[in-house]
Structures are given as C-alpha cells and as structure tokens.
Design a protein around this motif. Structure first.
Motif, PDB file in Angstrom:
ATOM      1  N   GLU A 174       6.020  44.960  48.328  1.00  0.00           N
ATOM      2  CA  GLU A 174       4.627  45.661  48.787  1.00  0.00           C
ATOM      3  C   GLU A 174       4.541  45.634  50.470  1.00  0.00           C
ATOM      4  OE1 GLU A 174       2.254  47.366  47.146  1.00  0.00           O
ATOM      5  OE2 GLU A 174       3.477  47.207  45.601  1.00  0.00           O
TER       6      GLU A 174
ATOM      7  N   TYR B  95       4.733  48.807  53.171  1.00  0.00           N
ATOM      8  CA  TYR B  95       3.658  48.836  54.022  1.00  0.00           C
ATOM      9  C   TYR B  95       4.073  48.841  55.480  1.00  0.00           C
ATOM     10  CZ  TYR B  95      -0.665  47.814  56.318  1.00  0.00           C
ATOM     11  OH  TYR B  95      -1.734  48.271  57.196  1.00  0.00           O
TER      12      TYR B  95
ATOM     13  N   THR C  47       3.420  53.264  52.500  1.00  0.00           N
ATOM     14  CA  THR C  47       2.207  53.069  51.773  1.00  0.00           C
ATOM     15  C   THR C  47       1.132  52.614  52.811  1.00  0.00           C
ATOM     16  OG1 THR C  47       2.598  50.648  51.351  1.00  0.00           O
ATOM     17  CG2 THR C  47       3.115  52.041  49.427  1.00  0.00           C
TER      18      THR C  47
ATOM     19  N   VAL D 133       2.730  48.905  43.828  1.00  0.00           N
ATOM     20  CA  VAL D 133       3.479  50.143  43.641  1.00  0.00           C
ATOM     21  C   VAL D 133       4.515  50.083  42.611  1.00  0.00           C
ATOM     22  CG1 VAL D 133       4.891  51.990  44.848  1.00  0.00           C
ATOM     23  CG2 VAL D 133       2.901  50.999  46.189  1.00  0.00           C
TER      24      VAL D 133
END
Length: 370
Positions: free
Chosen positions: A18, A22, A27, A39
């Motif tokens: 994640e 990011y 994201t 995700v």
C-alpha cells in the motif's frame, strides 16, 4: 521490472505494498489491512481474515521506471501460491519484521528464492517498534540477525542507502560489496569505488542483498526502497520471439482468467496461442489482455515482454505452463502433506461438487482432486 513481495505472515508485507503504491502516486490514500480497504487484498476471505490468500499485482511508475509489484501470500497454508508467483518476478523483496526477526516461513521463502536464483532485497519493517528506534546501532543489529539466520553462499547483506550514495562516508559499505566478487574487488582497489553497473551485477548475481530499513505503517523508508529497486534492481533484456509463462489461474464473475508473464516478444489481443493439454494439441485466441491493479483492470491491445497480464479465452492452460518459445518450468518444491475427504450433504449433487473441486484444482494443481 516485476517485483515480488514475500514475507512471513504479519511482517507487514501488504501494508508495504500500500505504501509503495501511495508513494508512487498510484493511490490517494494508504489502505489498511485492519480496515479491509487495501488495494491488493480484495477477496472477501482476505479482508475478513486480514491475510493475503491470492497473489495480486499492481503497476506503478517511479523515477521514469515502470515497476509491477506482485503481493504474494505470507501464510504458510498458502505458500504454494507464493511459490507459483515467483515464476513471474525479476527480483523480490523479502519483508522482515525487525521487532520479531527472521521467522520460520521467511527462511523457507529465502531458500525458494535461492533455488530460483532470484535477486533479493530485504525490507526490515517495523523499525519504529524497536526500543532504540532506527539508529545506526539498531540497523547493525538487524543486519547481524539477517546474516545469522539466512544463508547467503558467500553473498552479503548491505545497507542499500550506502550503496546508492557511493561517497566517502560509505566506503565501508562499498568495500563489503566489493569483497563478494574478485572482479568487483579489483575495481574497488583500482578506483576506490564501484560503478552502478557493477553494483547492479552483484545484486543480480545474488552476491549483494540490499537492505532497507523503515516502517511501512508510518511510510518510512518506502521511497528509499523504490529508489533502490530502480537503481540496483535488474533490467533484463528479452528475446524477440514470443514466449510467456502462466503463473496463476483464477475464476472471476464466471470468467476464467489466465495470469501470465510475457518473457519474449509481444502478446497481442486476439493472438492465436497453441499448446498441449494431456497429450492433445490445442489452439485458442487470447481474447482480452487485462492489466490489473487490485480489482480494477485496463484493457491492453498488446503486452510487451517483461510485463504481466490476465488473459481471457484460454481454457487449457494451467499454472506453470509455458507458451511460445518459453522452456518448460521446474516442478514445484513445496508439496502438500495432508489428505482431506469431502462429504456432500444429503441430497447434494455429487457431480456438481466434483466439478467445483476440479475448478479449484485448475487454480491450484497441487490439490490433486480425485
């Protein structure tokens, strides 16, 4: 470049995935395993249990480089899925919880990586949970723990940040890297440094294992990991003839998806593919080429070598199958040791149960349904 994320369960692997997405701008927020909004863990069972069960992929861009991350299961019960995912990766990141050290299943994964000769980075996660924090002394202790628990066959665990900076303050790091190869040592003695090409070669040959330190939950050390992957990671060249390897089969919304890595040439939508299933030749079209990020996908007209995609329309291929010029794969190392009996309830359609079990066996051939 395709990067596999591997870890013992609860080391923070999916949290790291994640953070990578990011930091790369893929994201807009950091998903959390305990919130069930990551995700890559999209299956209902994964979100309910808070563990990764199925290998999932996502593409990102960093410093002008395309990187595909494959998040593989960490729980020992789903280690066969993790082993199959290794056939799709160019390098791997082994995530280790610095607070817990190297756990048993991490050692198994390490041996699998060595057997397949996969270049490997290590991300020492949860450094914020150590009493002394992320200090030089603490990092040295983590490196010592890695050296004592993981066999390297003459390779060396080295702080990746020092390898990338290559200045006067990192001479000890470069010297340690040079000591793993006679040619690299000659270069270091002559020039006092090592070129990026030499460092990439040492990583690719598993002489050097770059180590990053941080906290995926607090998004610390994640950008440095992305930097290390694009600076020190392999950049393979691919043959012109079409070749591909199937590493996963799944069923979603009534469709059979075959996940493969293109290892040569280019795969195009509607391209005719051929193979042999149970001794009989087959020929089918690759109807759709889907590039996934979690549950979402984009349709591609073609997929070049070095990338992965999911293909619809193929009914004969199984995980581990080779297509085109790709050579046959080695048999899996991890083997099931348990036998289960399934007893359908009263009035159940035994044939329907068998069909369902055989569909599961297409996804995991080691089930061996009879």
């Amino acid at each position: 470049m395709i990067v596999g994320l591997l870890a013992h369960v609860d080391a923070g692997k999916t949290t790291l995935a994640e953070a990578l997405l990011y930091d790369a701008g893929r994201t807009r927020k950091l998903g959390r395993v305990d919130h069930g909004d990551t995700v890559l863990d999209t299956n209902e069972m994964e979100r309910e249990r808070g563990i990764t069960i199925f290998a999932a992929q996502a593409e990102l861009e960093h410093a002008g480089h395309s990187v595909t991350i494959v998040d593989a299961p960490g729980h020992v019960d789903f280690s066969a899925e993790a082993e199959r995912a290794l056939s799709a990766v160019d390098c791997a990141v082994l995530v280790v919880g610095a607070n817990d050290g190297v756990q048993g299943h991490a050692e198994t994964l390490w041996r699998l990586l060595a057997r397949r000769n996969i270049p490997t980075f290590v991300f020492a996660n949860k450094m914020d949970l150590l009493p002394d924090g992320n200090t030089a002394q603490t990092r040295a202790q983590v490196l010592a723990s890695l050296r004592s628990r993981l066999a390297t066959d003459g390779g060396e665990f080295i702080d990746a940040v020092g390898l990338m900076h290559r200045d006067d303050n990192t001479s000890d790091v470069l010297e340690a890297a040079a000591a793993t190869s006679e040619a690299a040592l000659d270069e270091y003695l002559e020039t006092g440094t090592l070129t990026p090409t030499t460092l990439t070669r040492l990583v690719g040959k598993r002489r050097v294992f770059p180590v990053l330190f941080g906290s995926a939950f607090k998004n610390q050390g994640v950008t440095e990991l992305l930097d290390a992957l694009v600076v020190l990671g392999p950049q393979p060249s691919w043959p012109a003839a079409f070749a591909a390897r199937v590493y996963r089969v799944s069923h979603e919304g009534g469709e059979r998806l075959c996940w493969l890595k293109v290892t040569g040439g280019t795969l195009r939508a509607k391209q005719q593919l051929e193979g042999i299933d149970s001794g009989k030749p087959w020929a089918e079209k690759a109807n759709q080429l889907r590039v996934y990020t979690g549950k979402r996908f984009e349709l591609a007209s073609e997929v070049a070598a070095g990338r992965t995609c999911a293909v619809t329309g193929l009914t004969h291929v199984r995980p581990g199958d080779a297509l085109g010029a790709e050579p046959a794969s080695e048999p899996p190392v991890l083997a099931p040791v348990l036998v289960y009996g399934v007893k359908p309830g009263e009035g159940a359609d035994n044939h329907a149960v068998l069909v369902a079990l055989r569909e599961l066996a297409e996804e995991d051939p080691q089930l061996g349904v009879a």
